[in-house]
Design a protein around this motif. Structure first.
Motif, PDB file in Angstrom:
ATOM      1  N   TRP A 171      39.158  41.412  32.728  1.00 33.81           N
ATOM      2  CA  TRP A 171      40.468  40.760  32.653  1.00 33.81           C
ATOM      3  C   TRP A 171      40.458  39.395  31.998  1.00 33.81           C
ATOM      4  CZ3 TRP A 171      39.135  36.513  35.359  1.00 33.81           C
ATOM      5  CH2 TRP A 171      38.195  36.652  36.393  1.00 33.81           C
ATOM      6  N   GLU A 198      42.439  46.069  36.016  1.00 30.03           N
ATOM      7  CA  GLU A 198      43.581  46.280  36.902  1.00 30.03           C
ATOM      8  C   GLU A 198      44.618  45.155  36.803  1.00 30.03           C
ATOM      9  OE1 GLU A 198      41.698  47.147  40.586  1.00 30.03           O
ATOM     10  OE2 GLU A 198      43.572  46.906  41.689  1.00 30.03           O
ATOM     11  N   SER A 248      31.227  42.633  35.681  1.00 27.30           N
ATOM     12  CA  SER A 248      30.249  41.998  36.559  1.00 27.30           C
ATOM     13  C   SER A 248      28.896  42.718  36.511  1.00 27.30           C
ATOM     14  CB  SER A 248      30.775  41.987  37.987  1.00 27.30           C
ATOM     15  OG  SER A 248      30.978  43.301  38.427  1.00 27.30           O
ATOM     16  N   LEU A 270      27.350  41.732  30.687  1.00 28.36           N
ATOM     17  CA  LEU A 270      27.595  41.354  32.083  1.00 28.36           C
ATOM     18  C   LEU A 270      27.748  39.840  32.241  1.00 28.36           C
ATOM     19  CD1 LEU A 270      24.981  43.904  33.458  1.00 28.36           C
ATOM     20  CD2 LEU A 270      27.416  44.277  33.041  1.00 28.36           C
ATOM     21  N   LYS A 353      37.258  33.729  45.565  1.00 29.13           N
ATOM     22  CA  LYS A 353      35.824  33.703  45.240  1.00 29.13           C
ATOM     23  C   LYS A 353      35.413  32.290  44.789  1.00 29.13           C
ATOM     24  CE  LYS A 353      32.301  35.395  42.288  1.00 29.13           C
ATOM     25  NZ  LYS A 353      31.901  35.993  41.042  1.00 29.13           N
TER      26      LYS A 353
HETATM   27  P1  NDP Z   1      34.362  44.170  37.627  1.00 27.26           P
HETATM   28  O1  NDP Z   1      33.022  44.271  37.022  1.00 27.26           O
HETATM   29  O2  NDP Z   1      34.607  44.815  38.931  1.00 27.26           O
HETATM   30  O3  NDP Z   1      35.464  44.755  36.619  1.00 27.26           O
HETATM   31  C1  NDP Z   1      35.284  45.005  35.253  1.00 27.26           C
HETATM   32  C2  NDP Z   1      35.930  46.337  34.892  1.00 27.26           C
HETATM   33  O4  NDP Z   1      35.226  47.420  35.492  1.00 27.26           O
HETATM   34  C3  NDP Z   1      37.361  46.490  35.377  1.00 27.26           C
HETATM   35  O5  NDP Z   1      38.091  47.239  34.437  1.00 27.26           O
HETATM   36  C4  NDP Z   1      37.176  47.251  36.676  1.00 27.26           C
HETATM   37  O6  NDP Z   1      38.333  47.897  37.104  1.00 27.26           O
HETATM   38  C5  NDP Z   1      36.096  48.234  36.286  1.00 27.26           C
HETATM   39  N1  NDP Z   1      35.331  48.793  37.388  1.00 27.26           N
HETATM   40  C6  NDP Z   1      35.203  48.347  38.659  1.00 27.26           C
HETATM   41  N2  NDP Z   1      34.367  49.150  39.364  1.00 27.26           N
HETATM   42  C7  NDP Z   1      33.955  50.130  38.516  1.00 27.26           C
HETATM   43  C8  NDP Z   1      33.072  51.247  38.636  1.00 27.26           C
HETATM   44  N3  NDP Z   1      32.423  51.502  39.769  1.00 27.26           N
HETATM   45  N4  NDP Z   1      32.876  52.042  37.561  1.00 27.26           N
HETATM   46  C9  NDP Z   1      33.492  51.770  36.396  1.00 27.26           C
HETATM   47  N5  NDP Z   1      34.338  50.722  36.222  1.00 27.26           N
HETATM   48  C10 NDP Z   1      34.569  49.907  37.261  1.00 27.26           C
HETATM   49  O7  NDP Z   1      34.762  42.667  37.702  1.00 27.26           O
HETATM   50  P2  NDP Z   1      35.836  42.025  38.704  1.00 27.26           P
HETATM   51  O8  NDP Z   1      37.129  42.086  38.072  1.00 27.26           O
HETATM   52  O9  NDP Z   1      35.749  42.594  40.085  1.00 27.26           O
HETATM   53  O10 NDP Z   1      35.265  40.549  38.777  1.00 27.26           O
HETATM   54  C11 NDP Z   1      34.206  40.242  39.676  1.00 27.26           C
HETATM   55  C12 NDP Z   1      33.272  39.235  39.080  1.00 27.26           C
HETATM   56  O11 NDP Z   1      32.690  39.774  37.902  1.00 27.26           O
HETATM   57  C13 NDP Z   1      33.925  37.967  38.596  1.00 27.26           C
HETATM   58  O12 NDP Z   1      34.048  37.030  39.611  1.00 27.26           O
HETATM   59  C14 NDP Z   1      32.984  37.511  37.529  1.00 27.26           C
HETATM   60  O13 NDP Z   1      31.945  36.770  38.102  1.00 27.26           O
HETATM   61  C15 NDP Z   1      32.435  38.773  36.977  1.00 27.26           C
HETATM   62  N6  NDP Z   1      33.046  39.170  35.697  1.00 27.26           N
HETATM   63  C16 NDP Z   1      32.328  39.028  34.564  1.00 27.26           C
HETATM   64  C17 NDP Z   1      32.896  39.360  33.365  1.00 27.26           C
HETATM   65  C18 NDP Z   1      32.159  39.213  32.097  1.00 27.26           C
HETATM   66  O14 NDP Z   1      32.775  39.143  31.046  1.00 27.26           O
HETATM   67  N7  NDP Z   1      30.854  39.220  32.120  1.00 27.26           N
HETATM   68  C19 NDP Z   1      34.272  39.819  33.251  1.00 27.26           C
HETATM   69  C20 NDP Z   1      34.936  39.996  34.515  1.00 27.26           C
HETATM   70  C21 NDP Z   1      34.330  39.664  35.676  1.00 27.26           C
HETATM   71  P3  NDP Z   1      39.372  47.051  38.002  1.00 27.26           P
HETATM   72  O15 NDP Z   1      39.912  45.972  37.167  1.00 27.26           O
HETATM   73  O16 NDP Z   1      40.405  48.005  38.358  1.00 27.26           O
HETATM   74  O17 NDP Z   1      38.565  46.559  39.184  1.00 27.26           O
END
Ligand code: NDP
Length: 490
Positions: A171, A198, A248, A270, A353
Motif C-alpha cells: 500500500w 487492501e 513485509s 521485502l 504499529k
Molecule cells: P503485507 O506484507 O501483509 O502486505 C503486502 C501485500 O501482501 C498485500 O497486498 C497483502 O494483502 C498481501 N498479503 C498478505 N498476506 C498474504 C499471504 N499470506 N499471501 C499472499 N499475499 C498476502 O504488509 P502489511 O500491509 O501487513 O504491512 C505490514 C508491515 O510490512 C509494515 O508495517 C511494513 O513494515 C512492511 N511492509 C513493507 C513493504 C515494503 O515495500 N517492503 C510494503 C508494505 C509493508 P492485504 O493488503 O489485504 O493484507
C-alpha cells in the motif's frame, strides 16, 4: 541589503504561514462500488464479500471493493492463461505499442491518478503528483522500449515468456508498485493477475479503466481486489508460473514456504532498515535535506527508507541541531494540500504499529524528539520524530518501523560505520554523504545493500535495478535486470 550572520539566523527561525492550496477533486469520479477486472471487463464477482476503502486523512469511506475468493482468483488466472498464447506470439513491436499507449494514458490521467492515490493512501499530493505517477508512466515507457529488443538484451539466448504472473503489491506506492510489476511482465510477453493491497485498491481500479481505454487484449491484465487470503490463493494457484511480491518480510517468507517445490519462479521485495551515513566532510545542509527525504518522504512508509542515521561523532551536534530545526518547518496535515510535507498514516493498524515501536524506544532508554505539531482530530497521524541515545540492540534500531521515525547512532571511523550499517538482517539500501569519491566507492564495496546512494537518497529511475540482500528479498526490479525474472533464457 547584505544579510548578516545574525540576520540569517533570525530568518532561519522564522515560521512562514502558508495559505491553503488544496488540489481540486471535482474532476475525479470514484465509483461507490467496484467489480473485478477479469478478461478485459469490469465484471460482477463470485464473492459476495466486500470491504470499504477509506481515506486515512478523514476516515471517510471512498468506495467498496470486492474481497475476491477462490472462484474469482481462478477465473482471473484462467483469463490470463487464455490470453497468454496470443499475447506471447504477438509481434513484439505491437506489444510495445500497447505499453506506450498505457504510458501515455497514465500521463493523460495523471491529475486524476494523483488525487486518487492521495485520497486512498494518505500521501501528500505533491509526492503522488511529482513522484508516484510520473515514475509509473516512465516505467511503462521504459519497458515498452525493451519489448522488441529482448534478443539484444540477452544476446545469443532465446528469451521466452513464462506464462501467467501472479503479482501481489503493498500500500505504500500502489500505482508505482503496479507499474514495477506489470510493465516488465507484459514487455516480456507474459500475462498477469495482480492483487492490490487492501487499503489502497483504487488506483488499480483506475488502471483497469486505462487497460480498457488502451484496448489491451482481454485477459492480458487482470486485477482481483481482496485481502491477504486472496493474495495467498493467487500465488498458490497451480497455473501461475511466476510470483512477484512486494511487502513485509514475514509474508514474503510465508509465500516462499507456500510455493516451495512447485517450480514457480519467485521474486521478493521485502523490508529494510537502511543506514544513511553522514561523514564529517559532507555538505551538512545538503545532508539534512537527504536525511529528511530519506525518512519523512511518504511518512516513512518506504521499504528503502533511511531509518537509521549514522553520523560521524565529530559533527553529530551541529548536524542534529540543523536537523531538528528543519523538522520544525515540516508541515503536517491535509494530504490534498500542495504545501503538505507529511500526510496521513496509511491505516489505523499501521499507526498502532508505529506507536508501539516508538513506545518501546522510550522504554528502552532512547531520547525522543518531536517538533511542536498540531495533529488533525480525525484520521491517522504521527508527527515526524527522531530518537537519539539509541543503542544498536533497541527495537527501534533493528525493526522496520515503516513510519516517520528516525533512529540516530554515531560512529568514529569508516570501518565502524560499515559494521553498524551491515548490522541488520535487512539489506535493501544505504546512503553515504561525503566529499570524497574514493570513500563513497570504499563504502559501497563493503555494504550489503542492493542500492547505495551517494550524496542523495530515495532516487528512483526505471533504468536502474532495485532489490535486496538477506531478509530484504531477492530478484531485481527495474532496468534490464527487471526483465530477467519474467523470461526463460534458452
Ligand atoms: P503485507 O506484507 O501483509 O502486505 C503486502 C501485500 O501482501 C498485500 O497486498 C497483502 O494483502 C498481501 N498479503 C498478505 N498476506 C498474504 C499471504 N499470506 N499471501 C499472499 N499475499 C498476502 O504488509 P502489511 O500491509 O501487513 O504491512 C505490514 C508491515 O510490512 C509494515 O508495517 C511494513 O513494515 C512492511 N511492509 C513493507 C513493504 C515494503 O515495500 N517492503 C510494503 C508494505 C509493508 P492485504 O493488503 O489485504 O493484507
Amino acid at each position: 541589503m547584505a544579510i548578516t550572520k545574525k540576520h540569517s539566523a533570525e530568518l532561519a527561525k522564522q515560521v512562514f504561514e502558508y495559505a491553503p492550496a488544496p488540489e481540486a477533486i471535482d474532476h475525479v469520479k470514484i465509483q461507490p462500488r467496484y467489480g473485478l477486472f477479469i478478461g478485459g471487463k469490469m465484471g460482477a464477482p463470485h464473492s459476495r464479500k466486500r470491504f470499504p476503502t477509506i481515506n486515512p486523512a478523514t476516515e471517510k469511506t471512498l468506495s467498496e471493493v470486492v474481497e475476491g475468493d477462490e472462484v474469482d482468483v481462478d477465473r482471473a488466472v484462467k483469463a490470463a492463461s487464455k490470453a497468454f498464447d496470443s499475447w506471447a506470439r504477438l509481434s513484439p513491436s505491437r506489444r510495445a505499442r500497447y505499453l506506450f499507449r498505457i504510458s501515455r494514458l497514465v500521463q493523460e490521467r495523471s491529475r486524476e491518478l494523483a488525487v486518487v492515490e492521495t485520497m486512498d493512501g494518505g500521501k501528500p499530493i505533491k509526492e503522488s503528483r511529482d513522484v508516484d505517477i510520473p515514475l509509473s508512466a516512465a516505467h511503462f515507457f521504459y519497458y515498452a522500449g525493451w519489448a522488441d529488443k529482448l534478443e539484444w538484451a540477452f544476446p545469443n539466448r532465446k528469451p521466452r515468456p513464462l506464462g501467467v504472473a501472479g503479482q501481489v503489491i503493498p500500500w505504500n506506492f500502489p500505482l508505482l508498485m503496479l507499474a514495477w510489476k506489470i510493465a516488465p511482465a507484459l514487455a516480456a510477453g507474459n500475462t498477469v493477475v495482480l492483487k492490490p493491497a487492501e487499503t489502497t485498491p483504487l488506483s488499480a481500479m483506475v488502471f483497469a479503466e486505462i487497460c480498457m481505454q488502451a484496448e489491451l487484449p482481454p485477459g492480458v491484465v487482470n486485477i482481483v481486489t481482496g485481502a491477504g487470503k486472496t493474495g495467498s490463493l493467487l500465488v498458490t494457484h497451480p497455473a501461475v508460473k511466476k510470483v512477484a511480491f512486494t511487502g513485509s518480510t514475514e509474508v514474503g517468507k510465508l509465500i516462499q514456504r507456500a510455493i516451495a517445490g512447485s517450480g514457480k519462479r519467485l521474486t521478493l521485495e521485502l523490508g529494510g532498515k537502511a543506514a544513511n551515513i553522514v561523514f564529517e566532510d559532507a555538505p551538512l545542509d545538503q545532508a539534512v535535506e537527504g536525511i529528511v527525504n530519506g525518512i519523512y518522504f511518504n511518512q516513512g512508509h518506504v521499504c528503502c527508507a533511511g531509518s537509521r542515521l549514522l553520523v560521524q561523532e565529530s559533527i553529530a551536534e551541529p548536524l542534529l541541531e540543523k536537523l531538528k530545526r528543519r523538522l520544525s518547518t515540516l508541515r503536517l496535515g491535509d494530504p490534498l494540500d500542495k504545501n503538505t510535507d507529511i500526510g496521513a498514516i496509511n491505516s489505523r493498524a499501521q499507526l498502532e504499529k508505529i506507536q508501539g515501536l516508538v513506545e518501546s524506544g522510550v522504554e528502552e532508554g532512547a531520547e525522543l524528539y518531536q517538533p511542536e505539531c498540531v495533529l488533525p482530530e480525525r484520521g491517522f497521524w504521527f508527527p515526524p520524530s527522531l530518537f537519539t541515545n539509541v543503542s544498536q540492540s533497541y527495537r527501534i534500531a533493528r525493526e522496520e518501523i515503516f513510519g516517520p521515525v528516525l533512529s540516530v547512532l554515531t560512529f568514529r571511523t569508516p570501518t565502524e560505520a560499515v559494521e553498524k550499517a551491515n548490522n541488520t538482517p535487512y539489506g535493501l539500501s544505504a546512503g553515504v554523504w561525503t566529499d570524497k569519491g574514493s570513500r563513497i566507492l570504499w563504502m559501497a564495496e563493503r555494504m550489503r545493500a542492493g542500492v547505495v546512494w551517494a550524496n542523495t537518497f530515495n532516487r528512483f529511475d526505471p533504468t536502474s535495478p532495485f532489490g535486496g540482500y538477506k531478509e530484504s528479498g531477492f530478484g531485481r526490479e527495474g532496468g534490464v535486470h527487471g526483465l530477467l525474472p519474467y523470461l526463460e533464457l534458452n
